[in-house]
Design a protein around this motif. Structure first.
Motif, mmCIF file in Angstrom:
data_model
loop_
_atom_site.group_PDB
_atom_site.id
_atom_site.type_symbol
_atom_site.label_atom_id
_atom_site.label_comp_id
_atom_site.label_asym_id
_atom_site.label_seq_id
_atom_site.Cartn_x
_atom_site.Cartn_y
_atom_site.Cartn_z
ATOM 1 N N THR A 36 57.066 -8.311 81.563
ATOM 2 C CA THR A 36 55.827 -8.642 82.267
ATOM 3 C C THR A 36 55.251 -9.897 81.627
ATOM 4 O OG1 THR A 36 55.388 -6.321 82.763
ATOM 5 C CG2 THR A 36 53.512 -7.839 82.885
ATOM 6 N N TYR A 37 54.926 -10.890 82.451
ATOM 7 C CA TYR A 37 54.494 -12.190 81.935
ATOM 8 C C TYR A 37 53.093 -12.563 82.432
ATOM 9 C CZ TYR A 37 59.436 -12.850 80.831
ATOM 10 O OH TYR A 37 60.706 -12.705 80.334
ATOM 11 N N THR A 38 52.285 -13.056 81.516
ATOM 12 C CA THR A 38 51.016 -13.677 81.872
ATOM 13 C C THR A 38 51.258 -15.154 82.138
ATOM 14 O OG1 THR A 38 49.700 -12.132 80.556
ATOM 15 C CG2 THR A 38 48.698 -14.267 81.049
ATOM 16 N N LEU A 39 50.762 -15.651 83.273
ATOM 17 C CA LEU A 39 50.895 -17.057 83.643
ATOM 18 C C LEU A 39 49.491 -17.648 83.729
ATOM 19 C CD1 LEU A 39 53.629 -16.717 86.429
ATOM 20 C CD2 LEU A 39 53.959 -17.288 84.020
ATOM 21 N N ALA A 40 48.985 -18.100 82.592
ATOM 22 C CA ALA A 40 47.610 -18.596 82.496
ATOM 23 C C ALA A 40 47.599 -20.049 82.052
ATOM 24 C CB ALA A 40 46.810 -17.745 81.511
ATOM 25 N N CYS A 63 35.933 -8.412 83.719
ATOM 26 C CA CYS A 63 36.742 -7.614 82.785
ATOM 27 C C CYS A 63 37.561 -8.526 81.871
ATOM 28 C CB CYS A 63 37.670 -6.669 83.553
ATOM 29 S SG CYS A 63 38.982 -7.478 84.499
ATOM 30 N N PRO A 64 37.875 -8.077 80.659
ATOM 31 C CA PRO A 64 38.712 -8.867 79.748
ATOM 32 C C PRO A 64 40.122 -9.020 80.321
ATOM 33 C CG PRO A 64 37.592 -7.075 78.587
ATOM 34 C CD PRO A 64 37.421 -6.812 80.043
ATOM 35 N N LYS A 65 40.710 -10.217 80.145
ATOM 36 C CA LYS A 65 42.039 -10.500 80.680
ATOM 37 C C LYS A 65 42.870 -11.243 79.642
ATOM 38 C CE LYS A 65 39.839 -11.340 85.170
ATOM 39 N NZ LYS A 65 38.482 -11.515 84.617
ATOM 40 N N ALA A 66 44.164 -11.008 79.659
ATOM 41 C CA ALA A 66 45.068 -11.681 78.731
ATOM 42 C C ALA A 66 45.181 -13.163 79.068
ATOM 43 C CB ALA A 66 46.447 -11.037 78.791
ATOM 44 N N THR A 67 45.338 -13.989 78.051
ATOM 45 C CA THR A 67 45.525 -15.432 78.250
ATOM 46 C C THR A 67 46.778 -15.958 77.553
ATOM 47 O OG1 THR A 67 44.121 -15.937 76.338
ATOM 48 C CG2 THR A 67 43.042 -15.850 78.494
ATOM 49 N N ASP A 68 47.491 -15.104 76.829
ATOM 50 C CA ASP A 68 48.654 -15.548 76.056
ATOM 51 C C ASP A 68 49.881 -15.653 76.964
ATOM 52 O OD1 ASP A 68 50.659 -16.078 74.281
ATOM 53 O OD2 ASP A 68 50.477 -14.202 73.152
ATOM 54 N N SER A 69 50.336 -16.877 77.202
ATOM 55 C CA SER A 69 51.490 -17.112 78.067
ATOM 56 C C SER A 69 52.727 -17.525 77.275
ATOM 57 C CB SER A 69 51.155 -18.201 79.095
ATOM 58 O OG SER A 69 50.075 -17.823 79.918
ATOM 59 N N SER A 70 52.752 -17.251 75.987
ATOM 60 C CA SER A 70 53.851 -17.724 75.144
ATOM 61 C C SER A 70 55.196 -17.149 75.582
ATOM 62 C CB SER A 70 53.582 -17.391 73.677
ATOM 63 O OG SER A 70 53.363 -16.001 73.489
ATOM 64 N N ALA A 71 55.225 -15.896 76.018
ATOM 65 C CA ALA A 71 56.486 -15.307 76.465
ATOM 66 C C ALA A 71 57.004 -16.011 77.710
ATOM 67 C CB ALA A 71 56.306 -13.816 76.733
ATOM 68 N N ALA A 72 56.102 -16.352 78.623
ATOM 69 C CA ALA A 72 56.505 -17.070 79.832
ATOM 70 C C ALA A 72 56.991 -18.480 79.499
ATOM 71 C CB ALA A 72 55.342 -17.133 80.819
#
Length: 294
Positions: free
Chosen positions: A203-207, A265-274
């Protein structure tokens, strides 16, 4: 690759189809109105509705990937979100198990995922769980707030308002954090997620790389246009009450209750894995690229 796409006529889908064609993929796009699809090489429109799996299930045969973009984003109650975002995902997964069990299933989700992000966020969390437990090859991506599309995304609406200057109502104190990502940086990552071996089961964050508060982004847009904003904080309980009343009294309310939770709501911002697995390389926040011509 042969790719089956849902939600192809939405803002993100409309942008993705040319990117898929440019990458040499052939696409079957499920759409209630296939005539709304662009004319692109390798693109075939399939008339149908996700609510009726019988109209599309057999057509999944022979596809190498399924790109699930379709989602309901504004609804009056949790039941509607569940029907459109959870039940349809379950039906699509079941059809994939029967007709293309080796196809990679790519779910485009959201950073606003989970119960703290309202009924929409809860429905997307449940859809993600279904995907992970389906027994299919899967990838999930969670895009941040997208700009550069110009088709009704929230950042475009904010840009239009702030470009004029003047009064700006703030949800709460406007300190909730956004991570805008440009559409041209988002698309390659999604296309890559369809084929990258390292992406399977992740699962990837794209921020975007520049998280910014709502109020600071508003000021930056206004300043870019030489305007000044006069911000009026609106208490969140009052906004929630307004959304509740609008949902009861108006056929098409401008605000639905869960939008407030989704925004704050709080949301992830770390896209390092992507960045590592998908080659995701988002540009610095570019006010000039925001719609309309900011």
């Amino acid at each position: 690759m042969n790719i089956f796409v849902t939600g192809a006529t939405g803002g993100l889908g409309t942008a993705l189809l040319p990117a898929l064609a440019a990458a040499g993929h052939t696409v079957t796009a499920l759409a209630r109105n296939p005539r709304a699809l662009p004319e692109l090489p390798g693109l075939t429109g399939l008339p149908g509705d996700l609510l009726d799996p019988d109209c599309y299930a057999a057509s999944l045969t022979g596809h190498d990937a399924v790109l699930h973009l379709a989602a309901l984003t504004h609804a009056r109650n949790a039941a509607l979100y569940h029907r459109a975002n959870v039940a349809t995902t379950a039906d699509l997964l079941a059809a994939c198990r029967s007709h293309c069990p080796d196809a990679r299933f790519l779910l485009v989700s959201t950073r606003a995922v989970g119960a703290t992000c309202g009924a929409y966020g809860q429905s997307k969390a449940e859809a993600e769980t279904l995907v992970r437990q389906a027994g299919l090859p899967w990838v999930i991506v969670r895009p941040a707030e997208v700009y550069g599309v110009g088709r009704g995304e929230a950042i475009a609406a904010l840009a239009r308002t702030c470009a004029k200057g003047g009064l700006l109502p703030l949800p709460g104190r406007g300190r909730h954090i956004l991570a805008p990502v440009h559409i041209d940086d988002l698309l390659p990552a999604i296309v890559t997620a369809l084929t990258a071996p390292a992406a399977l089961g992740h699962t990837y964050t794209l921020a975007g790389p520049d998280p910014v508060s709502f109020t600071d982004l508003a000021d930056a847009i206004a300043s870019h246009h030489g305007k000044r904003l006069f911000k009026i904080p609106i208490p969140l309980p009052l906004l929630s009450l307004a959304a509740f009343l609008a949902g009861r009294l108006l056929r098409r309310p401008p605000l639905v209750g869960d939008q407030i939770a989704r925004l704050t709501c709080p949301k992830a911002t770390d896209s390092s894995a992507a960045r590592a697995d998908l080659g995701f390389a988002p540009r610095r926040l570019d006010i000039s690229a925001m719609f309309p011509g900011c």
